[in-house]
Scaffold this motif. Structure first.
Motif, PDB file in Angstrom:
ATOM      1  N   SER A  35       0.834  -1.194   0.000  1.00  0.00           N
ATOM      2  CA  SER A  35       0.000   0.000   0.000  1.00  0.00           C
ATOM      3  C   SER A  35       0.875   1.254   0.000  1.00  0.00           C
ATOM      4  O   SER A  35       0.502   2.259  -0.600  1.00  0.00           O
ATOM      5  CB  SER A  35      -0.968  -0.004   1.176  1.00  0.00           C
ATOM      6  N   ALA A  36       2.053   1.194   0.617  1.00  0.00           N
ATOM      7  CA  ALA A  36       2.956   2.350   0.608  1.00  0.00           C
ATOM      8  C   ALA A  36       3.421   2.644  -0.813  1.00  0.00           C
ATOM      9  O   ALA A  36       3.444   3.808  -1.238  1.00  0.00           O
ATOM     10  CB  ALA A  36       4.144   2.103   1.524  1.00  0.00           C
ATOM     11  N   GLU A  37       3.778   1.610  -1.557  1.00  0.00           N
ATOM     12  CA  GLU A  37       4.194   1.805  -2.948  1.00  0.00           C
ATOM     13  C   GLU A  37       3.023   2.352  -3.768  1.00  0.00           C
ATOM     14  O   GLU A  37       3.200   3.237  -4.603  1.00  0.00           O
ATOM     15  CB  GLU A  37       4.690   0.497  -3.556  1.00  0.00           C
TER      16      GLU A  37
ATOM     17  N   LEU B 238      -6.360   8.775  -3.338  1.00  0.00           N
ATOM     18  CA  LEU B 238      -5.248   8.257  -4.134  1.00  0.00           C
ATOM     19  C   LEU B 238      -5.714   7.108  -5.029  1.00  0.00           C
ATOM     20  O   LEU B 238      -5.302   6.997  -6.183  1.00  0.00           O
ATOM     21  CB  LEU B 238      -4.102   7.817  -3.220  1.00  0.00           C
ATOM     22  N   GLY B 239      -6.598   6.280  -4.506  1.00  0.00           N
ATOM     23  CA  GLY B 239      -7.184   5.218  -5.320  1.00  0.00           C
ATOM     24  C   GLY B 239      -7.976   5.795  -6.482  1.00  0.00           C
ATOM     25  O   GLY B 239      -7.923   5.274  -7.602  1.00  0.00           O
ATOM     26  N   GLY B 240      -8.690   6.878  -6.232  1.00  0.00           N
ATOM     27  CA  GLY B 240      -9.443   7.541  -7.289  1.00  0.00           C
ATOM     28  C   GLY B 240      -8.533   8.102  -8.379  1.00  0.00           C
ATOM     29  O   GLY B 240      -8.875   8.077  -9.561  1.00  0.00           O
ATOM     30  N   LEU B 241      -7.378   8.602  -7.975  1.00  0.00           N
ATOM     31  CA  LEU B 241      -6.401   9.073  -8.963  1.00  0.00           C
ATOM     32  C   LEU B 241      -5.967   7.924  -9.872  1.00  0.00           C
ATOM     33  O   LEU B 241      -5.876   8.083 -11.093  1.00  0.00           O
ATOM     34  CB  LEU B 241      -5.163   9.649  -8.274  1.00  0.00           C
ATOM     35  N   MET B 242      -5.719   6.780  -9.261  1.00  0.00           N
ATOM     36  CA  MET B 242      -5.297   5.634 -10.058  1.00  0.00           C
ATOM     37  C   MET B 242      -6.447   5.138 -10.943  1.00  0.00           C
ATOM     38  O   MET B 242      -6.216   4.737 -12.086  1.00  0.00           O
ATOM     39  CB  MET B 242      -4.742   4.538  -9.164  1.00  0.00           C
TER      40      MET B 242
ATOM     41  N   ARG C  28      -5.098  -2.135  -6.473  1.00  0.00           N
ATOM     42  CA  ARG C  28      -5.794  -3.045  -5.536  1.00  0.00           C
ATOM     43  C   ARG C  28      -5.397  -2.805  -4.082  1.00  0.00           C
ATOM     44  O   ARG C  28      -6.085  -3.254  -3.174  1.00  0.00           O
ATOM     45  CB  ARG C  28      -5.494  -4.487  -5.905  1.00  0.00           C
ATOM     46  N   LYS C  29      -4.290  -2.135  -3.862  1.00  0.00           N
ATOM     47  CA  LYS C  29      -3.798  -1.907  -2.506  1.00  0.00           C
ATOM     48  C   LYS C  29      -4.411  -0.678  -1.844  1.00  0.00           C
ATOM     49  O   LYS C  29      -4.155  -0.402  -0.674  1.00  0.00           O
ATOM     50  CB  LYS C  29      -2.267  -1.765  -2.517  1.00  0.00           C
TER      51      LYS C  29
END
Length: 97
Positions: free
Chosen positions: A10-12, A55-59, A88-89
């Motif tokens: 998740s850090a990466e 951050l997930g939304g950005l991806m 997925r993280k």
């Protein structure tokens, strides 16, 4: 491939997502499109930048646009599949990614 490189953390994922934000911000058209699609303004983006769900939304945004994804991956020497794995993280990932 070494096991350490194949395991996503998740850090990466957060680091890559922040790079996505920088990538979007580096081109006014990219950032403007992101803001238009999300309804977020610069202040809201700044305030949300540390939130894993944002951050997930950005991806998600990056993964939804193949051209954008390929440009980002080329600039950062990443495979598109790595972006999918890292997505997925973070919170909110679709199960079929």
């Amino acid at each position: 491939m070494h096991q350490e490189k194949s395991l996503a953390s998740s850090a990466e994922a957060e680091i890559i997502a922040l790079k996505v934000l920088g990538f979007l911000a580096s081109e006014p058209e990219r950032l403007s499109r992101f803001m238009d699609l999300t309804g977020l303004g610069p202040q809201a983006i700044r305030a949300s930048a540390a939130e894993p769900a944002f951050l997930g939304g950005l991806m998600d945004h990056l993964l939804a646009d193949e051209t954008l994804l390929l440009i980002f991956c080329e600039e950062h020497d990443l495979e598109p599949e790595r972006i999918q794995l890292l997505r997925r993280k973070l919170p909110g990932a679709a199960l079929d990614l």
